[in-house]
Design an enzyme around this catalytic site. Structure first.
Site, PDB file in Angstrom:
ATOM      1  N   ARG A 125      47.074  45.326  44.674  1.00 52.09           N
ATOM      2  CA  ARG A 125      46.010  44.301  45.103  1.00 52.09           C
ATOM      3  C   ARG A 125      45.650  43.828  44.396  1.00 52.09           C
ATOM      4  O   ARG A 125      45.598  43.689  42.779  1.00 52.09           O
ATOM      5  CB  ARG A 125      45.191  45.102  45.774  1.00 52.09           C
ATOM      6  N   LEU A 126      44.852  42.412  44.836  1.00 51.74           N
ATOM      7  CA  LEU A 126      43.910  41.463  43.884  1.00 51.74           C
ATOM      8  C   LEU A 126      42.883  41.273  44.744  1.00 51.74           C
ATOM      9  O   LEU A 126      42.886  41.129  46.075  1.00 51.74           O
ATOM     10  CB  LEU A 126      44.867  40.036  43.758  1.00 51.74           C
ATOM     11  N   ASP A 127      41.778  41.047  44.233  1.00 52.48           N
ATOM     12  CA  ASP A 127      40.480  40.825  44.563  1.00 52.48           C
ATOM     13  C   ASP A 127      40.515  39.758  45.647  1.00 52.48           C
ATOM     14  O   ASP A 127      41.208  38.940  45.334  1.00 52.48           O
ATOM     15  CB  ASP A 127      39.331  40.945  43.732  1.00 52.48           C
ATOM     16  N   TYR A 128      39.730  39.775  46.599  1.00 43.33           N
ATOM     17  CA  TYR A 128      39.558  38.512  47.485  1.00 43.33           C
ATOM     18  C   TYR A 128      39.337  37.347  46.684  1.00 43.33           C
ATOM     19  O   TYR A 128      39.901  36.328  46.980  1.00 43.33           O
ATOM     20  CB  TYR A 128      38.555  39.047  48.409  1.00 43.33           C
ATOM     21  N   ALA A 160      39.887  36.825  43.519  1.00 40.26           N
ATOM     22  CA  ALA A 160      40.782  36.287  42.516  1.00 40.26           C
ATOM     23  C   ALA A 160      42.216  35.838  42.896  1.00 40.26           C
ATOM     24  O   ALA A 160      42.462  35.992  44.065  1.00 40.26           O
ATOM     25  CB  ALA A 160      41.182  37.823  41.662  1.00 40.26           C
TER      26      ALA A 160
END
Length: 247
Positions: free
Chosen positions: A110-113, A115
């Site tokens: 995942r990647l942060d919202y 990012a």
């Protein structure tokens, strides 16, 4: 899932088909128990084409029920987008950047919202799981912008393994890129990548993270992809991913 358009290593194929783990498959091959098209297989790296070639293990013919082409996409995930396939709050998800007929794709990690950057998605759930598994320790690299100027002493501490909430994490790579007034860009590479690790480790050292952009996973690079754009990985890149998760 099994690739249909190219030959695959027999030990990998037996693992994907659930016949044996790769190490067990190698033992079977060295014992002379694996026969390909009537000839004894002598090398674990020998390849075959599922659906065309015939394989037996200890006299038992192996049938490959699913011949689905493995696909892996590189997506430039934009900021303000979540790494999930559905969101009950109605926010934009990575699924919105693919046509409906692209099939079910699993985000790899995942990647942060807030990012952006490189995100891999695949129809091969097993490959996604292996890429995310901590024991494979696939390097992931980021450009990180922080508030304040990070000292060399702080970077040395991070390289040895940052402490977050009292817990020691794995060593990482970090180097400065350039400074802009009271802000700084760094290149950070992780093999662990726990939830919001980059934000938390810099915050513990007194620096708030302003931007995060992932530009590389293993040997796969973001390249010139613009936010929201994607491309399918080449066969060479896909082979490198399998090498990264072998064993």
């Amino acid at each position: 899932m099994i690739q249909e358009t190219q030959k695959i290593r027999i030990n990998k194929l037996l693992s994907q088909a659930g016949v044996a783990s790769r190490r067990e498959a190698e033992k079977l091959i060295h014992a002379g128990s694996v026969i390909l098209n009537g000839k004894t297989v002598t090398e674990p790296g020998q390849t075959m084409l599922p659906g065309t070639d015939h394989l037996t293990v200890e006299g038992r013919k192996i049938h490959f029920k699913h011949t689905v082409k493995t696909k892996v996409y590189a997506l430039h995930k934009p900021r303000n987008c979540i790494t999930t396939l559905n969101d009950p709050e109605g926010r934009k998800t990575v699924k919105d950047f693919f046509p409906r007929d692209s099939g079910r794709l699993f985000p790899v990690g995942r990647l942060d919202y807030d990012a952006e950057g490189l995100l891999l998605l695949t129809n091969d759930g097993m490959l996604a799981h292996r890429l995310m598994h901590p024991r494979h320790k696939v390097w992931k690299s980021y450009f990180v912008k922080v508030k304040g100027l990070v000292t060399e002493e702080i970077m040395r501490t991070l390289r040895k393994g940052p402490k977050i909430g009292g817990r020691k994490h794995q060593p990482l790579r970090v180097k400065p890129i350039h400074k802009i007034n009271d802000k700084m860009w760094l290149e950070v590479s992780l093999r662990e990548g726990t939830n919001q690790q980059i934000k938390k480790m810099f915050l513990e050292s007194g620096h708030r993270v302003l931007k995060i952009k992932r530009f590389k996973i293993g040997r796969v690079e973001l390249g010139e992809l613009t936010p929201g754009a994607s491309r399918i990985l080449t066969s060479e890149e896909l082979e490198e991913l399998y090498k990264d998760t072998d064993g």
